[in-house]
Enzyme design. Structure first.
Site, PDB file in Angstrom:
ATOM      1  N   ASN A  47      -1.134   0.853  -1.664  1.00  0.00           N
ATOM      2  CA  ASN A  47      -0.144  -0.069  -2.228  1.00  0.00           C
ATOM      3  C   ASN A  47      -0.145  -1.407  -1.488  1.00  0.00           C
ATOM      4  O   ASN A  47      -0.318  -1.465  -0.272  1.00  0.00           O
ATOM      5  CB  ASN A  47       1.261   0.559  -2.258  1.00  0.00           C
ATOM      6  N   GLU A  49       2.268  -4.694  -1.402  1.00  0.00           N
ATOM      7  CA  GLU A  49       3.556  -5.225  -1.841  1.00  0.00           C
ATOM      8  C   GLU A  49       3.584  -6.751  -1.772  1.00  0.00           C
ATOM      9  O   GLU A  49       2.942  -7.357  -0.910  1.00  0.00           O
ATOM     10  CB  GLU A  49       4.681  -4.633  -0.987  1.00  0.00           C
ATOM     11  N   GLU A  60      -2.627   3.597  -6.978  1.00  0.00           N
ATOM     12  CA  GLU A  60      -3.469   4.064  -8.075  1.00  0.00           C
ATOM     13  C   GLU A  60      -4.140   2.881  -8.782  1.00  0.00           C
ATOM     14  O   GLU A  60      -5.291   2.954  -9.194  1.00  0.00           O
ATOM     15  CB  GLU A  60      -2.641   4.850  -9.097  1.00  0.00           C
ATOM     16  N   CYS A  91       3.830   6.782 -10.778  1.00  0.00           N
ATOM     17  CA  CYS A  91       4.974   6.300 -11.567  1.00  0.00           C
ATOM     18  C   CYS A  91       4.547   6.155 -13.033  1.00  0.00           C
ATOM     19  O   CYS A  91       3.370   6.228 -13.373  1.00  0.00           O
ATOM     20  CB  CYS A  91       5.481   4.971 -11.007  1.00  0.00           C
ATOM     21  N   CYS A  94       1.884   3.442 -13.685  1.00  0.00           N
ATOM     22  CA  CYS A  94       0.533   3.834 -13.278  1.00  0.00           C
ATOM     23  C   CYS A  94      -0.061   4.865 -14.237  1.00  0.00           C
ATOM     24  O   CYS A  94      -1.262   4.844 -14.500  1.00  0.00           O
ATOM     25  CB  CYS A  94       0.536   4.372 -11.858  1.00  0.00           C
TER      26      CYS A  94
END
Ligand code: ZN
Length: 147
Positions: A47, A49, A60, A91, A94
């Site tokens: 990830n 951010e 992902e 999520c 994704c």
């Protein structure tokens, strides 16, 4: 489903990506992922951010984009055979993103925080998806070098 050797390869790629590419600056929540392609290659992601949050890229997504950058689309639109995620289920966003490139029986391997590793079909995690076949394909063929 995915065999243990493949899970080990995916986990190693996700871990490697996490060690150099994870940028959980605001949440502190580290997520790593890896994808398995049609050519049996694996690509990791983590990830990343962004200060406004909405531009944040999930692990992902970055794993799939790493595969695409390496040429996964050269083997067809549906190149994603499996995705590994540590430490939570993908999520909803994704799931849809992965669906775009997934083979019909693509597998999602979830390596949970408590150490449990589960496998499910992406189709089970995204029932009745908005599928690329629902829109016309407007690509112009043979111009991949154009930009
Ligand atoms: Zn996500």
């Amino acid at each position: 489903m995915v065999d243990q050797a493949t899970i080990d390869r995916l986990r190693a790629a996700a871990h490697a990506a996490g060690s150099v590419a994870c940028y959980p600056r605001y949440s502190g929540f580290r997520v790593t992922a890896a994808v398995l392609t049609a050519t049996d290659d694996v690509y990791g992601g983590a990830n990343v951010e962004v200060v406004n949050y909405s531009l944040t890229k999930h692990a992902e997504e970055t794993a799939a984009l790493a595969a695409i950058a390496a040429g996964a689309l050269q083997h067809g639109d549906a190149w994603l055979r499996a995705v590994y995620v540590h430490t939570a289920a993908p999520c909803g966003s994704c799931r849809q993103f992965l669906w775009e490139f997934a083979v019909h029986d693509a597998v999602v391997v979830i390596d949970r925080r408590d150490g449990q590793v589960t496998q499910q079909r992406l189709a089970e995690l995204l029932p009745d998806p908005f599928d690329p076949s629902e829109l016309p394909d407007r690509r112009i063929k043979g111009t991949s070098e154009d930009s």
